[in-house]
Write a protein that holds these residues in place. Structure first.
Motif, PDB file in Angstrom:
ATOM      1  N   TYR A  28      90.413  15.331 -17.896  1.00 52.05           N
ATOM      2  CA  TYR A  28      89.927  15.855 -19.177  1.00 52.05           C
ATOM      3  C   TYR A  28      88.479  15.470 -19.361  1.00 52.05           C
ATOM      4  N   GLU A  29      87.589  16.467 -19.371  1.00 52.22           N
ATOM      5  CA  GLU A  29      86.177  16.232 -19.635  1.00 52.22           C
ATOM      6  C   GLU A  29      85.853  16.484 -21.107  1.00 52.22           C
ATOM      7  N   TRP A  57      91.555   5.225  -9.547  1.00 54.79           N
ATOM      8  CA  TRP A  57      92.567   5.740 -10.469  1.00 54.79           C
ATOM      9  C   TRP A  57      93.951   5.165 -10.207  1.00 54.79           C
ATOM     10  N   LYS A  60      96.411   2.812 -12.477  1.00 53.74           N
ATOM     11  CA  LYS A  60      96.130   2.935 -13.915  1.00 53.74           C
ATOM     12  C   LYS A  60      97.194   3.809 -14.574  1.00 53.74           C
ATOM     13  N   GLY A  63      96.630   8.668 -19.089  1.00 54.59           N
ATOM     14  CA  GLY A  63      95.925   8.550 -20.365  1.00 54.59           C
ATOM     15  C   GLY A  63      94.734   7.622 -20.293  1.00 54.59           C
ATOM     16  N   SER A  64      94.482   7.029 -19.127  1.00 55.44           N
ATOM     17  CA  SER A  64      93.390   6.069 -18.987  1.00 55.44           C
ATOM     18  C   SER A  64      92.024   6.754 -19.073  1.00 55.44           C
ATOM     19  N   LYS A  65      91.073   6.003 -19.582  1.00 57.34           N
ATOM     20  CA  LYS A  65      89.673   6.415 -19.620  1.00 57.34           C
ATOM     21  C   LYS A  65      88.969   5.717 -18.462  1.00 57.34           C
ATOM     22  N   PHE A  73      82.284   9.193 -18.347  1.00 55.86           N
ATOM     23  CA  PHE A  73      83.721   8.933 -18.316  1.00 55.86           C
ATOM     24  C   PHE A  73      84.517  10.223 -18.464  1.00 55.86           C
ATOM     25  N   PHE A  75      89.057  11.338 -18.944  1.00 54.52           N
ATOM     26  CA  PHE A  75      90.405  10.841 -19.188  1.00 54.52           C
ATOM     27  C   PHE A  75      91.349  11.407 -18.128  1.00 54.52           C
ATOM     28  N   LEU A  77      94.945  12.492 -17.627  1.00 52.94           N
ATOM     29  CA  LEU A  77      96.124  12.846 -18.406  1.00 52.94           C
ATOM     30  C   LEU A  77      97.275  13.271 -17.505  1.00 52.94           C
TER      31      LEU A  77
END
Length: 316
Positions: A28-29, A57, A60, A63-65, A73, A75, A77
């Motif tokens: 997610y950008e 990644w 993790k 939902g991690s940023k 950054f 997200f 998802l």
């Protein structure tokens, strides 16, 4: 050192676990810019926010940023059916969340149900149907186009849905549903140019009092479908799902305040006039913020008509 752990299809259905090698994540950008990425060793994602290493990644939670080396950054998802619908490859026209949620609810689909679908298309609805029947139900989906069926299988495997979905190449309009499904199906969904040709076969597959849904973009298709449904179905209803989205954002406006008495002077008139305040009175501007809501300029309109009907129960 980051450990690369492969996840089998059964575990992929659960997102309450760390991201692992081989997982599909939705990067997610911003709200209108997302993409599906398969996590693999040594790979990188490059975008306007920088370079993101897949190895960072792993481990993790969804939902991690995560941050790039230059401070940007994104997200990570989980590939839920809702998000997958927004990022999948459009091999055909697809159903979106308003229609999908209506279909799943009105077809009374719950875990353990057996569902027939024709045609598979891009697999947007198929993914949601599979999640709805999990973990003990099954979706049998059919498409007459070999390449579309093959691409859909690859997508379902990518998302860990192969144990819940069987994809078959078959012309349902011409051949009907396979006989092994007769009398054993909880719901049928049709997305066909001539759905009335498949209704007799669908009625033989449905359990008593089960529900069928037909999706058609044209009202003429709906009319002919309803005529055919009357022979063995009841409670025939057609819906058009229209959704109006609103844009919520913070708005800044200014008001003028007299420094002498602190009273608001009020908003300026439409036509600018020369100030009539005495020379010894000066104004200062204060900025106020307010949350504004307005309809989005580009609202999604007509997608198609959803016709539902319940199989008539014949009394002895």
């Amino acid at each position: 050192m980051t450990m690369m752990v492969a996840v089998d299809d059964a575990q992929k259905l659960s997102f309450k676990r760390p991201i692992a090698d081989g997982d599909t994540v939705i990067v997610y950008e911003r709200h209108d810019c997302m993409r599906a990425v398969t996590v693999s060793p040594g790979s990188e994602l490059q975008n306007r926010f920088g370079v993101f290493k897949h190895s960072d990644w792993v481990g993790k939670p969804f939902g991690s940023k995560v941050f790039s080396s230059k401070g940007g950054f994104v997200f990570l998802l989980a590939p839920t059916p809702q998000l997958w619908t927004l990022v999948l490859s459009h091999r055909t026209q697809i159903l979106y969340l308003p229609d999908i949620s209506f279909v799943v609810s009105y077809l009374e689909i719950v875990p353990g149900c057996v569902v027939l679908e024709s045609g598979t298309g891009s697999g947007s609805l198929s993914t949601s149907l599979a999640r709805a029947v999990a973990p003990s139900g099954h979706l049998f989906t059919f498409d007459f186009h070999e390449q579309r069926a093959s691409s859909a299988r690859a997508d379902f495997q990518r998302n860990g849905l192969t144990s819940l979905i069987t994809v078959t190449v078959r012309d349902i309009q011409g051949e009907g549903f396979p006989k092994e499904h007769e009398g054993s199906v909880d719901a049928v969904f049709l997305d066909l140019p001539q759905p009335w040709l498949a209704i007799p076969s669908a009625s033989r597959c449905l359990k008593p009092d089960a529900v069928l849904c037909s999706f058609s973009p044209c009202i003429e298709q709906v009319q002919r479908t309803c005529e055919t449904l009357r022979s063995s179905f009841t409670d025939i209803r057609t819906f058009e799902v229209l959704v109006r989205s609103y844009e919520i954002k913070e708005h800044c406006f200014a008001k003028s305040v007299s420094e002498e008495d602190g009273s608001p002077v009020g908003p300026p008139p439409q036509k600018r006039k020369q100030s009539t305040l005495p020379a010894n009175k000066s104004e200062k501007t204060e900025s106020n913020f307010s949350v504004m809501a307005k309809p989005c300029n580009t609202a999604r309109g007509h997608t198609g008509y959803l016709t539902f009907a319940r199989l008539t129960v014949l009394s002895n």
